[in-house]
Design a protein around this motif. Sequence first.
Motif: not given
Lengths: 373, 390
Positions: B168, B171, B173, B237-238, B250-251
Amino acid sequence: MTANSVPSKIFTPKAARPAPVKTTGAVAWMRQNLFNGWFNTILTLAIVVGVGSVLPAMLDWVFLSASFSGAAQADCTGTGACWVFINAWSQQLFYGTYPAEEIWRINICVVLMAGVLSAPVWLPHHLRNRVDIALLLLFPLVAVVIMDGRLLGLQYVSTDHWGGFTFNVMLAAVSMILGMPLGFLWALGRRSTSMPMIRSICVVLIEFFRGVPILALFFMGSVMLPLFFPEGTTVDKLLRVWIVLVLFMAGYMAEVYRGGFQAIPKGQYEAADSLGLSYWQTTLLVILPQVIKVSMPNILATAVMLFKNTTFLLIIGVPEVLNTAQSALNNSAWLGGYASEAYLFVGFVFWCCCFGMSMVSNHIERKLDTTRR
Amino acid sequence: MSNGKSPAFYNNPHVRALVYQTLLLAGLGWFMFSIVSNTLANMEARGIRTGFDFLGNVAGFDILMSLVPYDASKTYFDTFIVGLLNTVLVSVIGIVFSTLLGFVMGVANFSSNWLIRKLSVLYVEVFRNIPVLLQIFFWYFAVLAALPNARNSISLGEAIFLNIRGLYLPKPVAEPGAGLVYGAIVVALVGIVVLKVWAKRKQDRDGSQLPVLWMSLGMLVGLPLLAFMVAGAPFTLDFPTLRGFNFQGGITVIPELMALSVALSIYTGAFIAEAVRAGVQAVPHGQTEAARSLGLRDGQIMKLIVVPQAMRVIVPLLNSEYQSLVKNSTLATAIGYPDLFTVFVGTSLNQTGQAIEIVAMTLTVYFTVNMLISLGMNLLNRKVALVERK
């Protein structure tokens, strides 16, 4: 006294230079190879610390606290690797589900294969060309007859039971044996200048079998090939796979030979022509031996690739060694995650074979290299 | 006629060539005809339809991972696109990491540090000689399956988490004003090209060299950073956070993708390291000695003398390694990563039964991707190839 007038005459030795840095011995070797400069020192220390922290635990897992003897899961009492798993499944891993009392047949085939493949080494010189080629081409047939058993009046074993590591080895060997001459024909066709039709067909064949993922080829062999045959004909699954492997090999070998052809000087053709040799005499007696010699390292590299790629047959359900390992891992008597043991063992067996082949390749390369004397 | 005999017509090479080719063509024609007629008959007997109409039908199955919005109500054509993108994703990841690993390990072979040299040899000999499918299985079933569950994740600064369900990552944004940063990146790229041309002209004119690499890097990092400050940090940032039994936001990198990328990168990297070693070894030692006697420094010798000559050997080898990486990415199907082969040739074919069309489409994709790689590498090859006198 006029001592002050000749101070320069008094001999005052300079301070001795330090002894030269040692250039021999263990300390000097370490200074030159491990600690030359701050960067290399850091790297060396990092590697030593890294290996030092991992290696003892690994050795402990593999040897010291591993369980070696026994036959069932309950015998795995150590905290390390459970090699009992490999013990219990070794017959399947090497021979698949071939009947236990008939395994001697596989062993005979493997010995025959070793004999045939090493024939160029032990056959007397004057017999090599004639006998060796015949032996090579005969081997696939003999092996199939022995494994199948019906023609010899032995117990019939259907191809569903052919599997395990010996199967990987033999499938690679027989595909190689048939793919090499076929690939040579394709490579000859590709070089043809007077027959454009044959040339284009060969180019298409070579590029197709080199460009398509081998998995797609296996898939076509198992799913699409039955569509191509007249209704009602069933072709054994293994035969279909074998055809695919031979064609795949031929495509790659044709490309290897092409490199070899390019290395043959034009004078060789001209000399053969001036001796009055025909096309096939020139090709088989003058060109082919030189092409094989030049491309020997690449031929062996391709053989190693083919051997490794036989594991891909797992995807279409052929019981080769990796497939056997997978079903052993999913066996209800052995649940509990012996994946590391299984893969490390199979990987080690493959590694020994492939590394051995690349050693042989290096040896042949050095032996055949007539330029450096 | 001088000897009273002309060679028989069947000994004329032209006649022979014609006869051979006609025979082959006739045989091939018969072969194709029987295959096509057999196939049509078989397909009719099994009730398989033909044509590409099925692409518009609803697929009705879910896919584990997709780069574009996808759900079970989408068509078979959408499954094709999803699979294609996943294949491209794993191929690009594999190519980038195997190249990095391969070049580092290949150059490590020439290190003055004995341990590094041995490490490089060990890496190449171990990973080159083990089937790639076995390596994929090892990473997937032995290594990644041994990771902890979500609650006990391995975390790096509470931003990156690794557990049995995947990796994880936070991500970024984009918020209003992000366009300025994108613009700055484009400006920097254009600037680098201009700088390179200008520096080359300057060197041709008065022989002075500019530190192009450092200036380019500075531009590439500095300009976007400046834009980032000016626009008032238009990115947030997520972070992935643990909710219930799993991470949200997130990714997410699924374990199938991780295992496949790691195995393909390491396996192909070993071959690339070998190619790099062969390339550097192919540069005669006299070249290095000559450069040293001209007074070039070690770094300059590497950059100006050895690398350009080694690239001539390396690039053609890289071409075939990249192509085999793309072909090996079909092994995704063994661990269930939804690449083109798994999704389209696997599930879609099972549901529709239209083997010919689906396999033809898939093979076209692999041919095209490999052709593009070949094209790119040939362009690169033309740039590095030896320029000989005409």
